[in-house]
Write a protein that holds these residues in place. Structure first.
Motif, PDB file in Angstrom:
ATOM      1  N   ALA A 261       0.657  -1.049   0.156  1.00 27.19           N
ATOM      2  CA  ALA A 261       0.220  -0.253  -0.049  1.00 27.19           C
ATOM      3  C   ALA A 261       1.162   1.371  -0.085  1.00 27.19           C
ATOM      4  O   ALA A 261       2.130   0.874   0.963  1.00 27.19           O
ATOM      5  CB  ALA A 261      -1.064   0.214   1.199  1.00 27.19           C
ATOM      6  N   GLY A 262       0.721   2.062  -0.816  1.00 29.38           N
ATOM      7  CA  GLY A 262       1.446   3.131  -1.130  1.00 29.38           C
ATOM      8  C   GLY A 262       0.303   4.867   0.443  1.00 29.38           C
ATOM      9  O   GLY A 262       1.232   5.550  -0.031  1.00 29.38           O
ATOM     10  N   ILE A 263      -1.214   4.953   0.269  1.00 31.59           N
ATOM     11  CA  ILE A 263      -1.682   5.656   0.658  1.00 31.59           C
ATOM     12  C   ILE A 263      -2.286   4.531   1.450  1.00 31.59           C
ATOM     13  O   ILE A 263      -3.594   4.122   1.281  1.00 31.59           O
ATOM     14  CB  ILE A 263      -2.573   6.441  -0.612  1.00 31.59           C
ATOM     15  CG1 ILE A 263      -1.501   7.173  -0.988  1.00 31.59           C
ATOM     16  CG2 ILE A 263      -3.431   7.998   0.346  1.00 31.59           C
ATOM     17  CD1 ILE A 263      -2.159   8.158  -2.839  1.00 31.59           C
ATOM     18  N   LEU A 264      -2.936   5.847   3.220  1.00 30.81           N
ATOM     19  CA  LEU A 264      -3.435   4.957   3.658  1.00 30.81           C
ATOM     20  C   LEU A 264      -4.937   5.594   3.642  1.00 30.81           C
ATOM     21  O   LEU A 264      -4.188   7.283   4.173  1.00 30.81           O
ATOM     22  CB  LEU A 264      -3.060   4.594   4.911  1.00 30.81           C
ATOM     23  CG  LEU A 264      -1.879   3.379   4.635  1.00 30.81           C
ATOM     24  CD1 LEU A 264      -1.261   3.778   6.658  1.00 30.81           C
ATOM     25  CD2 LEU A 264      -2.375   2.210   4.518  1.00 30.81           C
ATOM     26  N   ARG A 265      -6.288   5.590   3.616  1.00 31.50           N
ATOM     27  CA  ARG A 265      -7.329   6.959   4.063  1.00 31.50           C
ATOM     28  C   ARG A 265      -7.166   6.176   4.764  1.00 31.50           C
ATOM     29  O   ARG A 265      -8.187   5.919   5.530  1.00 31.50           O
ATOM     30  CB  ARG A 265      -8.237   6.612   2.415  1.00 31.50           C
ATOM     31  CG  ARG A 265      -9.260   7.234   2.559  1.00 31.50           C
ATOM     32  CD  ARG A 265     -10.000   7.292   1.340  1.00 31.50           C
ATOM     33  NE  ARG A 265     -11.419   8.591   1.302  1.00 31.50           N
ATOM     34  CZ  ARG A 265     -12.470   8.176   2.164  1.00 31.50           C
ATOM     35  NH1 ARG A 265     -12.513   7.321   2.942  1.00 31.50           N
ATOM     36  NH2 ARG A 265     -13.550   9.439   2.160  1.00 31.50           N
ATOM     37  N   VAL A 266      -7.731   7.117   5.982  1.00 31.63           N
ATOM     38  CA  VAL A 266      -7.771   7.160   7.510  1.00 31.63           C
ATOM     39  C   VAL A 266      -8.662   8.540   8.033  1.00 31.63           C
ATOM     40  O   VAL A 266      -8.865   9.596   7.342  1.00 31.63           O
ATOM     41  CB  VAL A 266      -6.776   6.618   8.077  1.00 31.63           C
ATOM     42  CG1 VAL A 266      -5.869   5.444   8.061  1.00 31.63           C
ATOM     43  CG2 VAL A 266      -5.584   7.583   8.372  1.00 31.63           C
ATOM     44  N   HIS A 267      -9.995   7.954   9.117  1.00 36.22           N
ATOM     45  CA  HIS A 267     -10.379   9.204  10.227  1.00 36.22           C
ATOM     46  C   HIS A 267      -9.189   9.179  11.219  1.00 36.22           C
ATOM     47  O   HIS A 267      -9.175  10.738  11.340  1.00 36.22           O
ATOM     48  CB  HIS A 267     -11.689   8.440  10.737  1.00 36.22           C
ATOM     49  CG  HIS A 267     -11.821   7.710   9.923  1.00 36.22           C
ATOM     50  ND1 HIS A 267     -12.297   6.559   9.588  1.00 36.22           N
ATOM     51  CD2 HIS A 267     -12.898   8.660   9.029  1.00 36.22           C
ATOM     52  CE1 HIS A 267     -13.224   6.457   8.939  1.00 36.22           C
ATOM     53  NE2 HIS A 267     -14.045   7.425   8.455  1.00 36.22           N
TER      54      HIS A 267
END
Length: 283
Positions: A261-267
């Motif tokens: 994974a290259g980008i973690l989309r998170v809260h």
């Protein structure tokens, strides 16, 4: 499909002439301008709240701020294009003024929303439908020449969890994304990020099968974004709730980082940045 049919391996994004290095994974903070997002603590009701949360995300190490005006949770209420724009444009304009260096992504499947938000100052389009819910999306992104995140989803937000079925979830998703990538390449769209779509038209078993074999997406030689943050695939297994799913989110983010994974989309930006730092020590 042979590798020569895909883009060359990319480790950067061109954001209006500024190159963003993805050789080290990055974090995307979720800013929901919606009243019905599945995680209630992520809902942002005013511009002042949006500014405060964006400042927090940036201070904690987020590279991207992903703004959504249309909830994509299972069974979400449909809203008009005008309502979506009315939610998004004032927030974008305010964030551009307050944080001129911030990189803003817009979570939308509508070409008109994509175009008007980019003109308002946003930089990236994040499309949960990969063009399937608006046939003008690919052409619009090609015209705008901005980075494009495309996600796999079976069905729509209103129908996606109604008994999703696959022959082989990994192979089906790879086949779907491969066809989309070919169409984007034909339009000379170079900055593409792929998202396997965890939680979108998939059972819990489908989600974990995808994660277990996630290295296979490296065939595309494109950056991979993942979004597990506080989703049902975590708290339904643990018998808890979205509010209690931060630890599980960090576990899955860590596994995904080890699988490319290259980008973690998170809260929760701070915790995701910590995952990246610790996994980085293994490299």
């Amino acid at each position: 499909m042979a590798e020569k049919n895909f883009f060359k391996a990319k480790q950067s994004l061109n954001i209006k002439g500024k190159l963003i290095d993805l050789s080290t994974p990055k974090v995307m903070g979720i800013l929901n301008i919606t009243p019905d997002s599945f995680f209630s603590d992520s809902r942002t009701k005013t511009i002042e709240e949006a500014i405060k949360k964006t400042e927090q995300f940036l201070n904690e190490g987020a590279t991207f701020i992903d703004i959504g005006g249309y909830s994509s949770r299972p069974g979400a209420k449909d809203i008009t294009t005008d309502e979506e724009l009315n939610r998004l444009i004032p927030v974008i304009e305010s964030l551009v003024r307050e944080f001129p260096e911030a990189i803003i992504s817009i979570d939308t499947f509508r070409a008109k929303v994509a175009e008007e938000t980019i003109l308002a100052g946003a930089h990236i389009i994040n499309d949960i439908a990969a063009g399937d819910m608006d046939e003008q999306m690919f052409e619009t992104v090609g015209k705008l020449q901005v980075p494009y995140i495309m996600m796999h989803m079976q069905g729509t937000p209103q129908t996606m969890q109604q008994n999703p079925v696959y022959n082989d979830v990994l192979l089906d998703v790879i086949d779907y994304l491969g066809k989309k990538i070919a169409a984007l390449k034909a339009l000379n769209i170079h900055d593409v990020i792929i998202d396997p779509g965890f939680g979108f038209g998939k059972t819990i078993e489908h989600n974990y099968d995808l994660l277990n074999r996630m290295e296979a997406f490296e065939i595309f030689k494109l950056p991979i974004l993942v979004g597990f943050s506080r989703k049902g695939m975590i708290h339904k297994i643990l018998g808890t709730s979205a509010a209690e799913a931060l630890n599980g989110t960090s576990v899955l983010n860590t596994i995904a980082l080890q699988k490319g994974a290259g980008i973690l989309r998170v809260h929760d930006v701070k915790e995701a940045v910590e995952c990246i730092k610790l996994v980085g020590m293994l490299r």
